[in-house]
Design a protein around this motif. Structure first.
Motif, PDB file in Angstrom:
ATOM      1  N   GLU A 137     -11.893  -6.302  -5.224  1.00 24.17           N
ATOM      2  CA  GLU A 137     -12.871  -7.133  -5.931  1.00 24.17           C
ATOM      3  C   GLU A 137     -12.557  -8.615  -5.727  1.00 24.17           C
ATOM      4  N   TRP A 138     -13.449  -9.314  -5.033  1.00 21.98           N
ATOM      5  CA  TRP A 138     -13.324 -10.775  -4.912  1.00 21.98           C
ATOM      6  C   TRP A 138     -13.622 -11.375  -6.284  1.00 21.98           C
ATOM      7  N   LEU A 139     -12.737 -12.253  -6.772  1.00 24.67           N
ATOM      8  CA  LEU A 139     -12.923 -12.837  -8.102  1.00 24.67           C
ATOM      9  C   LEU A 139     -13.497 -14.251  -8.026  1.00 24.67           C
ATOM     10  N   PHE A 140     -12.799 -15.176  -7.349  1.00 23.67           N
ATOM     11  CA  PHE A 140     -13.343 -16.535  -7.192  1.00 23.67           C
ATOM     12  C   PHE A 140     -12.574 -17.285  -6.108  1.00 23.67           C
ATOM     13  N   ASP A 141     -13.182 -18.383  -5.649  1.00 26.14           N
ATOM     14  CA  ASP A 141     -12.567 -19.222  -4.617  1.00 26.14           C
ATOM     15  C   ASP A 141     -11.691 -20.300  -5.253  1.00 26.14           C
ATOM     16  N   LEU A 185       0.824  -1.214   0.000  1.00 24.89           N
ATOM     17  CA  LEU A 185       0.000   0.000   0.000  1.00 24.89           C
ATOM     18  C   LEU A 185       0.859   1.264   0.000  1.00 24.89           C
ATOM     19  N   GLU A 186       2.100   1.139   0.470  1.00 19.80           N
ATOM     20  CA  GLU A 186       3.003   2.294   0.506  1.00 19.80           C
ATOM     21  C   GLU A 186       3.463   2.708  -0.896  1.00 19.80           C
ATOM     22  N   THR A 187       3.282   1.823  -1.884  1.00 20.04           N
ATOM     23  CA  THR A 187       3.778   2.139  -3.233  1.00 20.04           C
ATOM     24  C   THR A 187       2.673   2.066  -4.293  1.00 20.04           C
ATOM     25  N   THR A 188       1.425   2.311  -3.870  1.00 21.12           N
ATOM     26  CA  THR A 188       0.325   2.204  -4.846  1.00 21.12           C
ATOM     27  C   THR A 188       0.442   3.230  -5.974  1.00 21.12           C
ATOM     28  N   CYS A 189       1.237   4.283  -5.777  1.00 19.58           N
ATOM     29  CA  CYS A 189       1.385   5.304  -6.823  1.00 19.58           C
ATOM     30  C   CYS A 189       2.001   4.727  -8.104  1.00 19.58           C
ATOM     31  N   CYS A 190       2.741   3.623  -7.981  1.00 22.64           N
ATOM     32  CA  CYS A 190       3.357   3.041  -9.190  1.00 22.64           C
ATOM     33  C   CYS A 190       2.779   1.652  -9.510  1.00 22.64           C
ATOM     34  N   ILE A 191       1.571   1.378  -9.010  1.00 20.43           N
ATOM     35  CA  ILE A 191       0.933   0.068  -9.242  1.00 20.43           C
ATOM     36  C   ILE A 191      -0.372   0.253 -10.023  1.00 20.43           C
ATOM     37  N   GLU A 192      -0.497  -0.501 -11.097  1.00 19.46           N
ATOM     38  CA  GLU A 192      -1.733  -0.502 -11.903  1.00 19.46           C
ATOM     39  C   GLU A 192      -2.822  -1.322 -11.200  1.00 19.46           C
ATOM     40  N   ASP A 193      -2.474  -2.557 -10.846  1.00 22.18           N
ATOM     41  CA  ASP A 193      -3.381  -3.414 -10.097  1.00 22.18           C
ATOM     42  C   ASP A 193      -2.603  -4.568  -9.478  1.00 22.18           C
ATOM     43  N   MET A 194      -3.264  -5.284  -8.564  1.00 23.96           N
ATOM     44  CA  MET A 194      -2.653  -6.433  -7.882  1.00 23.96           C
ATOM     45  C   MET A 194      -3.670  -7.561  -7.869  1.00 23.96           C
ATOM     46  N   ILE A 195      -3.233  -8.738  -8.292  1.00 25.44           N
ATOM     47  CA  ILE A 195      -4.107  -9.915  -8.276  1.00 25.44           C
ATOM     48  C   ILE A 195      -3.447 -10.957  -7.389  1.00 25.44           C
ATOM     49  N   PHE A 196      -4.095 -11.263  -6.276  1.00 25.49           N
ATOM     50  CA  PHE A 196      -3.475 -12.131  -5.284  1.00 25.49           C
ATOM     51  C   PHE A 196      -4.353 -13.322  -4.919  1.00 25.49           C
ATOM     52  N   MET A 197      -3.674 -14.432  -4.690  1.00 21.28           N
ATOM     53  CA  MET A 197      -4.286 -15.595  -4.051  1.00 21.28           C
ATOM     54  C   MET A 197      -4.014 -15.455  -2.558  1.00 21.28           C
ATOM     55  N   LEU A 198      -5.103 -15.467  -1.782  1.00 21.05           N
ATOM     56  CA  LEU A 198      -4.997 -15.318  -0.335  1.00 21.05           C
ATOM     57  C   LEU A 198      -5.920 -16.313   0.340  1.00 21.05           C
ATOM     58  N   LYS A 228      -9.114 -17.374   2.030  1.00 25.25           N
ATOM     59  CA  LYS A 228     -10.436 -16.799   1.759  1.00 25.25           C
ATOM     60  C   LYS A 228     -10.889 -15.871   2.888  1.00 25.25           C
ATOM     61  N   GLU A 229     -10.558 -16.244   4.100  1.00 24.61           N
ATOM     62  CA  GLU A 229     -10.923 -15.418   5.262  1.00 24.61           C
ATOM     63  C   GLU A 229     -10.334 -14.014   5.141  1.00 24.61           C
ATOM     64  N   VAL A 230      -9.105 -13.919   4.621  1.00 25.55           N
ATOM     65  CA  VAL A 230      -8.446 -12.619   4.451  1.00 25.55           C
ATOM     66  C   VAL A 230      -9.148 -11.816   3.355  1.00 25.55           C
ATOM     67  N   VAL A 231      -9.513 -12.485   2.248  1.00 21.27           N
ATOM     68  CA  VAL A 231     -10.240 -11.806   1.167  1.00 21.27           C
ATOM     69  C   VAL A 231     -11.592 -11.293   1.680  1.00 21.27           C
ATOM     70  N   ASN A 232     -12.261 -12.096   2.501  1.00 22.88           N
ATOM     71  CA  ASN A 232     -13.526 -11.656   3.099  1.00 22.88           C
ATOM     72  C   ASN A 232     -13.335 -10.389   3.927  1.00 22.88           C
ATOM     73  N   ARG A 233     -12.235 -10.346   4.669  1.00 21.67           N
ATOM     74  CA  ARG A 233     -11.952  -9.170   5.501  1.00 21.67           C
ATOM     75  C   ARG A 233     -11.615  -7.949   4.635  1.00 21.67           C
ATOM     76  N   ILE A 234     -10.856  -8.165   3.572  1.00 22.80           N
ATOM     77  CA  ILE A 234     -10.487  -7.066   2.675  1.00 22.80           C
ATOM     78  C   ILE A 234     -11.731  -6.421   2.053  1.00 22.80           C
ATOM     79  N   CYS A 235     -12.667  -7.251   1.632  1.00 27.89           N
ATOM     80  CA  CYS A 235     -13.845  -6.773   0.891  1.00 27.89           C
ATOM     81  C   CYS A 235     -15.024  -6.402   1.785  1.00 27.89           C
ATOM     82  N   ALA A 236     -14.917  -6.662   3.096  1.00 24.71           N
ATOM     83  CA  ALA A 236     -16.047  -6.464   4.010  1.00 24.71           C
ATOM     84  C   ALA A 236     -16.468  -4.996   4.105  1.00 24.71           C
ATOM     85  N   GLN A 237     -17.766  -4.791   4.314  1.00 24.66           N
ATOM     86  CA  GLN A 237     -18.317  -3.445   4.489  1.00 24.66           C
ATOM     87  C   GLN A 237     -18.664  -3.219   5.959  1.00 24.66           C
TER      88      GLN A 237
END
Length: 263
Positions: free
Chosen positions: A164-168, A120-133, A135-144
């Motif tokens: 954006e959650w993509l798939f399990d 997150l400290e270098t998002t100024c030079c990042i287009e996007d990030m696609i990560f396998m994590l 599922k519990e962490v992805v739920n926390r990232i996307c939670a409202q």
């Protein structure tokens, strides 16, 4: 597969080709793009990424795997292999001429949260990030706000990125199979922050404090920062818990504190 997965590096190697194809169809790598892969492991994603014509930097901590990758891709000029710890790596050093990096990786579960904060400290030079994590962490990232999964990770990542959650991904897609379900998430840094924040460091401290004792109300968890009356003046109920407070409301509290310290 003659490399023994190492527990201390949190290694679980992806081997399911249908999952690999699904990841790549979402990622849609294009010739000439600059990609960075974190933890390439045995090259399950590395090979197809290179086949798509991208320029690729890979970051691997396990020296045995580094040696293996160097041998495997010795004649390919499109890949640079970095023997390094991703938690310490300066990702901005890879972005040349104001280009944006596209980052991908099957992140070790044991370092995923600190690594996300590092990125997150270098998002100024990042287009996007696609990560396998996990599922519990992805739920926390996307939670409202209002959900049990909502917390510090949700607030901080959603300030910097659209999540954006993509798939399990089931455990049997890996060797060795982890004990948990995994998921793929895409994080796209915002072109402009969704809310104005005067002091990001102070905002981070405030959010951390609010969630440090989740069961406490805001008036108790933030009593050393702001009074119940001051919260009320901002239109925020001090009897609520942190999980009920939106990103915009956290920003409002942080900005009120910032203006108070200026005077």
């Amino acid at each position: 597969m003659n490399h023994q997965a190492r527990k201390r590096f949190g290694q679980n190697f992806l081997h399911d080709h249908s999952i690999i194809n699904d990841i790549l169809s979402y990622a849609h790598p294009q010739p000439g793009e600059h990609w960075v892969e974190i933890g390439p492991g045995l090259g399950a994603l590395t090979n197809p990424l290179l086949a798509s014509g991208v320029d690729l930097d890979v970051i691997e901590l396990d020296r045995d795997l580094v040696a293996r990758l160097q041998k495997q891709f010795a004649t390919n000029p499109k890949i640079a292999i970095h023997s390094a710890d991703a938690l310490q790596f300066e990702f901005s050093s890879l972005a040349k001429n104001a280009e944006k990096l596209r980052i991908i990786g099957n992140l070790p579960y044991n370092i995923s949260t600190p690594l996300l904060f590092h990125l997150l400290e270098t998002t100024c030079c990042i287009e996007d990030m696609i990560f396998m994590l996990q599922k519990e962490v992805v739920n926390r990232i996307c939670a409202q706000a209002g959900s049990k999964q909502y917390g510090r990770l949700s607030v901080m990542i959603q300030y910097y990125c659209d999540a954006e959650w993509l798939f399990d991904v089931p455990p049997e897609s890996f060797h060795p199979a982890p004990q948990v379900m995994s998921a793929i998430v895409r994080l796209t840094p915002h072109a402009a922050p969704p809310v104005p924040i005067a002091d990001l460091s102070a905002f981070g401290t405030l959010v951390t404090q609010a969630f440090s004792q989740r069961r406490k109300t805001l008036r108790n968890s933030l009593r050393n920062f702001i009074s119940a009356d001051e919260l009320s003046a901002l239109g925020i109920d001090g009897e609520l818990r942190a999980e009920a407070i939106t990103l915009a409301e956290f920003a409002k509290i942080a900005n009120a504190l910032a203006s108070k310290t200026e005077h």
